[in-house]
Write a protein that holds these residues in place. Structure first.
Motif, PDB file in Angstrom:
ATOM      1  N   SER A  39     119.550  85.589  78.255  1.00  0.00           N
ATOM      2  CA  SER A  39     120.996  85.799  78.143  1.00  0.00           C
ATOM      3  C   SER A  39     121.597  86.391  79.412  1.00  0.00           C
ATOM      4  O   SER A  39     121.107  87.389  79.939  1.00  0.00           O
ATOM      5  CB  SER A  39     121.267  86.744  76.969  1.00  0.00           C
ATOM      6  OG  SER A  39     122.646  86.915  76.785  1.00  0.00           O
ATOM      7  N   GLY A  40     122.638  85.736  79.915  1.00  0.00           N
ATOM      8  CA  GLY A  40     123.442  86.318  80.981  1.00  0.00           C
ATOM      9  C   GLY A  40     122.926  86.148  82.391  1.00  0.00           C
ATOM     10  O   GLY A  40     123.627  86.533  83.339  1.00  0.00           O
ATOM     11  N   LEU A  41     121.748  85.583  82.572  1.00  0.00           N
ATOM     12  CA  LEU A  41     121.221  85.447  83.935  1.00  0.00           C
ATOM     13  C   LEU A  41     121.845  84.246  84.645  1.00  0.00           C
ATOM     14  O   LEU A  41     121.996  83.164  84.069  1.00  0.00           O
ATOM     15  CB  LEU A  41     119.702  85.307  83.927  1.00  0.00           C
ATOM     16  CG  LEU A  41     118.915  86.521  83.437  1.00  0.00           C
ATOM     17  CD1 LEU A  41     117.430  86.356  83.747  1.00  0.00           C
ATOM     18  CD2 LEU A  41     119.439  87.817  84.049  1.00  0.00           C
ATOM     19  N   VAL A  42     122.179  84.440  85.918  1.00  0.00           N
ATOM     20  CA  VAL A  42     122.766  83.367  86.718  1.00  0.00           C
ATOM     21  C   VAL A  42     121.701  82.305  86.986  1.00  0.00           C
ATOM     22  O   VAL A  42     120.572  82.639  87.366  1.00  0.00           O
ATOM     23  CB  VAL A  42     123.312  83.926  88.044  1.00  0.00           C
ATOM     24  CG1 VAL A  42     123.784  82.786  88.959  1.00  0.00           C
ATOM     25  CG2 VAL A  42     124.458  84.901  87.781  1.00  0.00           C
ATOM     26  N   HIS A  43     122.063  81.033  86.782  1.00  0.00           N
ATOM     27  CA  HIS A  43     121.105  79.936  86.990  1.00  0.00           C
ATOM     28  C   HIS A  43     121.830  78.684  87.442  1.00  0.00           C
ATOM     29  O   HIS A  43     123.012  78.491  87.156  1.00  0.00           O
ATOM     30  CB  HIS A  43     120.310  79.662  85.711  1.00  0.00           C
ATOM     31  CG  HIS A  43     121.165  79.327  84.523  1.00  0.00           C
ATOM     32  ND1 HIS A  43     121.906  80.273  83.845  1.00  0.00           N
ATOM     33  CD2 HIS A  43     121.416  78.145  83.889  1.00  0.00           C
ATOM     34  CE1 HIS A  43     122.564  79.698  82.854  1.00  0.00           C
ATOM     35  NE2 HIS A  43     122.300  78.401  82.857  1.00  0.00           N
TER      36      HIS A  43
END
Lengths: 120, 120
Positions: B94-98
């Motif tokens: 959840s919420g990690l930049v990718h």
């Protein structure tokens, strides 16, 4: 999460899973699976079927969405059957009985929420 | 769920999705997607990339697991990059930049929990 095997626990929430690093496990006759990406509430599993192999009717509380990568499958969910080809998907709401028959050899990409802890 | 388009609402929790019945939508340059199976807490989306196409860096609270059906992708999650081939997967907490770059043309099978309501 202490009940997980260490190798599997290490993979929880891991960013990348390379096919070549992971092993197949036999499940039912003519069926093998490979656990791929997973976190607590999402798991992806590759499942390969020989022609004629059966994923026999079963049920679980997890919601499941499956993508037909290859092959032809007769999929039955809660008493309704549809023939699915490459590019098609099916969705199994919580607790509904479902099973598949591989009309031609092929592969399903199964997604589950939450993860199938009993697979580890 | 009253804010869904009727056609999409009708498909919520539907058992079977046939590829031929569903339309592609263009997203970013060289990228198109097709919404497949979904329920409230699980959605599967096919995403096709032309060679060189970019899924630019973004983030969302949904957990995502993606299977590389074909092609070669450089996938970056929270600043870490790995080159993935057919059969590999990646997992986005959840919420990690990718983001991804299609080194060769190919297709990802994205799974999300919960579903991406904003896609409908």
């Amino acid at each position: 999460m202490a009940f997980f095997e260490p190798a599997m626990t290490d993979r929880l929430n891991a960013f990348f899973q390379h096919d070549a690093d992971l092993a197949w496990e036999a499940t039912e006759p003519g069926v093998k699976r490979k656990i791929m990406a997973y976190g607590e509430d999402l798991m992806v599993v590759r499942v390969v079927f020989a022609a004629g192999a059966v994923g026999k009717a079963h049920q679980h509380p997890h919601r499941q969405a499956s993508y037909v990568e290859s092959g032809i499958f007769d999929v039955t969910i809660d008493g309704r059957t549809s023939r699915l080809h490459a590019g098609d998907t099916f969705f199994v709401p919580s607790g509904l009985v479902h099973g598949v028959v591989a009309v031609e050899a092929g592969q399903l990409i199964d997604s589950f929420t939450p993860m199938r802890k009993e697979f580890l």
